[in-house]
Design a protein around this motif. Structure first.
Motif, PDB file in Angstrom:
ATOM      1  N   ILE A 105     -18.884  38.733  -9.771  1.00 38.35           N
ATOM      2  CA  ILE A 105     -17.750  38.609  -8.854  1.00 38.35           C
ATOM      3  C   ILE A 105     -18.161  39.080  -7.465  1.00 38.35           C
ATOM      4  O   ILE A 105     -17.852  38.434  -6.457  1.00 38.35           O
ATOM      5  N   THR A 106     -18.878  40.202  -7.408  1.00 39.07           N
ATOM      6  CA  THR A 106     -19.310  40.762  -6.120  1.00 39.07           C
ATOM      7  C   THR A 106     -20.831  40.742  -6.024  1.00 39.07           C
ATOM      8  O   THR A 106     -21.539  40.769  -7.038  1.00 39.07           O
ATOM      9  N   ASP A 132     -25.992  36.746  -8.722  1.00 42.70           N
ATOM     10  CA  ASP A 132     -24.992  36.673  -7.656  1.00 42.70           C
ATOM     11  C   ASP A 132     -25.253  35.558  -6.657  1.00 42.70           C
ATOM     12  O   ASP A 132     -24.469  35.345  -5.730  1.00 42.70           O
ATOM     13  N   ASP A 182     -17.766  41.248 -13.287  1.00 46.02           N
ATOM     14  CA  ASP A 182     -18.595  42.382 -12.874  1.00 46.02           C
ATOM     15  C   ASP A 182     -18.668  43.381 -14.019  1.00 46.02           C
ATOM     16  O   ASP A 182     -18.644  44.590 -13.813  1.00 46.02           O
ATOM     17  N   LEU A 225      -9.685  42.510  -2.596  1.00 48.16           N
ATOM     18  CA  LEU A 225     -10.916  41.809  -2.977  1.00 48.16           C
ATOM     19  C   LEU A 225     -10.700  41.020  -4.265  1.00 48.16           C
ATOM     20  O   LEU A 225     -11.144  39.869  -4.384  1.00 48.16           O
ATOM     21  N   PHE A 281     -18.608  31.550  -4.918  1.00 56.41           N
ATOM     22  CA  PHE A 281     -18.104  31.029  -6.193  1.00 56.41           C
ATOM     23  C   PHE A 281     -18.470  29.552  -6.375  1.00 56.41           C
ATOM     24  O   PHE A 281     -18.832  29.119  -7.464  1.00 56.41           O
ATOM     25  N   GLU A 340     -18.963  42.587  -0.835  1.00 58.99           N
ATOM     26  CA  GLU A 340     -18.873  41.159  -0.533  1.00 58.99           C
ATOM     27  C   GLU A 340     -18.776  40.332  -1.810  1.00 58.99           C
ATOM     28  O   GLU A 340     -19.464  40.596  -2.792  1.00 58.99           O
ATOM     29  N   LEU A 341     -17.918  39.319  -1.764  1.00 57.98           N
ATOM     30  CA  LEU A 341     -17.799  38.405  -2.897  1.00 57.98           C
ATOM     31  C   LEU A 341     -18.973  37.433  -2.935  1.00 57.98           C
ATOM     32  O   LEU A 341     -19.558  37.101  -1.897  1.00 57.98           O
ATOM     33  N   VAL A 363     -13.408  45.866 -10.432  1.00 57.94           N
ATOM     34  CA  VAL A 363     -13.273  45.574  -8.996  1.00 57.94           C
ATOM     35  C   VAL A 363     -12.178  46.497  -8.471  1.00 57.94           C
ATOM     36  O   VAL A 363     -11.014  46.384  -8.849  1.00 57.94           O
ATOM     37  N   ARG A 369     -10.600  32.177  -5.212  1.00 58.94           N
ATOM     38  CA  ARG A 369     -11.833  31.378  -5.176  1.00 58.94           C
ATOM     39  C   ARG A 369     -12.198  30.870  -6.574  1.00 58.94           C
ATOM     40  O   ARG A 369     -12.649  29.731  -6.728  1.00 58.94           O
ATOM     41  N   GLU A 398      -8.633  37.832  -3.630  1.00 56.22           N
ATOM     42  CA  GLU A 398      -9.426  36.760  -3.032  1.00 56.22           C
ATOM     43  C   GLU A 398     -10.407  36.174  -4.054  1.00 56.22           C
ATOM     44  O   GLU A 398     -10.623  34.953  -4.085  1.00 56.22           O
ATOM     45  N   ALA A 399     -10.971  37.028  -4.908  1.00 55.02           N
ATOM     46  CA  ALA A 399     -11.860  36.525  -5.954  1.00 55.02           C
ATOM     47  C   ALA A 399     -11.121  35.575  -6.880  1.00 55.02           C
ATOM     48  O   ALA A 399     -11.645  34.506  -7.255  1.00 55.02           O
TER      49      ALA A 399
END
Length: 424
Positions: A121-122, A95, A146, A156, A134, A130-131, A151, A163, A159-160
């Motif tokens: 991803i997280t 991560d 993940d 979330l 990236f 939290e992400l 997810v 990014r 937004e992932a």
């Protein structure tokens, strides 16, 4: 040193034709020209661009009692794979660049095939919270996943995707709605109800696929669905592709060849997602035939014998597949005429290379990543012969046909079957 491979049936541009090719300095070069230093007669065997598995659990770092980079990639080489993409459910989870480096160092030291990792991803690969950064991870990963957890938050995931789109990498999603699991561990179907088990409903998968496709359309992100198992998921992906969205998916050999009617009270039959209904299996086969499903991956997920010895209710989720995928699919899908051999090569090599931007294969000037197949070999699946530390497969003892007899990565012969050695 220049090696000339002769007397082969070579896959080129979607077709097979008799031919020969050469390898020099790790790359494919024209067969003519300078006299080769070495000649290998392939005895009329088929040569394909090395198989690619975009969904493999190598378990290291963190879980080397289940599998290691060395054992997992040895299994991949024996199965004809030259590239595998490693999932991030590790300790430490990849991560951050620092935690990714722990895995990368092991890959450099021990891998015998190409291993391209996923980043989480997280943070902590928890599916929430939290992400990851990236941009910081992007240079070292094939995509973001993940896997093992869906997810849960729509915001979330949106937004992932934004990014991931900015750094030009796909989101590769394990789709599972936690609130719909309700303690289940096999498909919520006839076998489950008849034997008093707790079921996992199909909606737990397809509902999140539906959500994510809508987010992919909104964000423009490249989106790939892991281990599709339900007919609803297939139809959702079909519709997304018809709209021109950058959406793809994979399924695995066990979902194409088995259903919940085949379940036994044995941990070898337990995986996530579970074996679904006969109708789901038929929908997956139809999705393969019409191009909705573009990739077959194994979801190779080794566990210890003890972890798989507790029956359907208590065993860990996951089975192994790297060493059985091609012979199973050749025997039970190609030979009966469900798909062609060329289609199988596309599903297991061409398409994953294209979708995930992976190189190698049989193109002139490119890295020499290829697999030599003996399509006449007939034998039973023998788990004692596996290179993987994992042994749990529902296909133990099945009669299969076709096997990799030579696997070459970057011009280096990383696996050679005994029949190749004796015939040289």
């Amino acid at each position: 040193m220049k090696t000339l491979y002769t007397n082969a049936v070579v896959y080129d541009g979607g077709r097979f034709a008799a031919g020969e090719f050469a390898v020099e300095a790790g790359c494919i070069v024209p067969a003519g020209g300078a006299i080769p230093d070495r000649v290998v007669d392939l005895g009329g065997r088929h040569v394909v661009p090395g198989l690619v598995d975009v969904h493999v659990h190598l378990r290291e770092p963190g879980f080397s009692h289940k599998e290691t980079i060395a054992s997992g990639t040895a299994a991949a080489a024996r199965g004809g794979y030259t590239t595998v993409c490693s999932m991030p459910n590790l300790n430490p989870a990849p991560d951050t660049p620092e935690t990714l480096r722990v895995q990368a160092d092991l890959i450099r030291r021990d891998a015998v095939v190409r291993v391209v990792p996923y980043g989480c991803i997280t943070m902590g690969q928890r599916g929430c919270g939290e992400l990851v950064d990236f941009e910081a991870l992007a240079p070292g990963v094939v995509g973001f996943s993940d896997d093992g957890r869906g997810v849960q938050s729509e915001e979330l995931m949106e937004e992932a995707m934004r990014r991931a789109a900015r750094v030009g990498k796909p989101i590769v999603a394990h789709c599972e709605v936690d609130d719909l699991l309700r303690g289940g561990y096999i498909h919520d179907g006839g076998y489950c109800r008849a034997h008093g088990h707790k079921g996992i409903c199909s909606e737990s998968e397809w509902r999140q696929v539906e959500r994510d496709i809508a987010l992919a359309e909104k964000t423009g992100c490249q989106y790939h669905v892991c281990h599709v198992s339900t007919r609803e998921s297939v139809e959702l992906v079909r519709r997304a592709k018809a709209k021109g969205l950058r959406v793809s998916c994979e399924t695995a050999p066990h979902y194409l060849l088995l259903c919940d009617e085949d379940l036994q009270e044995d941990g070898r039959f337990k995986m996530n997602p579970p074996l679904r209904s006969r109708e789901d299996r038929e929908a997956l086969v139809a999705g393969i035939a019409d191009g909705t499903i573009e990739v077959i991956a194994t979801d190779h997920a080794p566990h210890t014998a003890e972890e798989k010895s507790r029956g359907l209710a208590g065993s860990a989720m996951g089975i192994v597949g790297l060493e059985t995928a091609f012979p199973l699919l050749y025997k039970y899908m190609v030979l009966p005429g469900v798909i062609t051999l060329e289609k199988l090569v596309a599903l297991m090599s061409d398409n994953p290379r294209r979708l995930f931007g992976l190189g190698g294969g049989l193109g002139l000037g490119g890295p020499a990543d290829f697999t030599v197949l003996d399509l006449g070999a007939q034998y039973a699946v023998d788990t004692a012969a596996f290179r993987s530390m994992g042994r749990a497969t529902p296909f133990a003892g099945w009669q299969v046909q076709g096997r990799a007899v030579l696997t070459v990565v970057g011009g280096r012969e990383v696996y050679e079957d005994e029949t190749m050695k004796t015939n040289r």
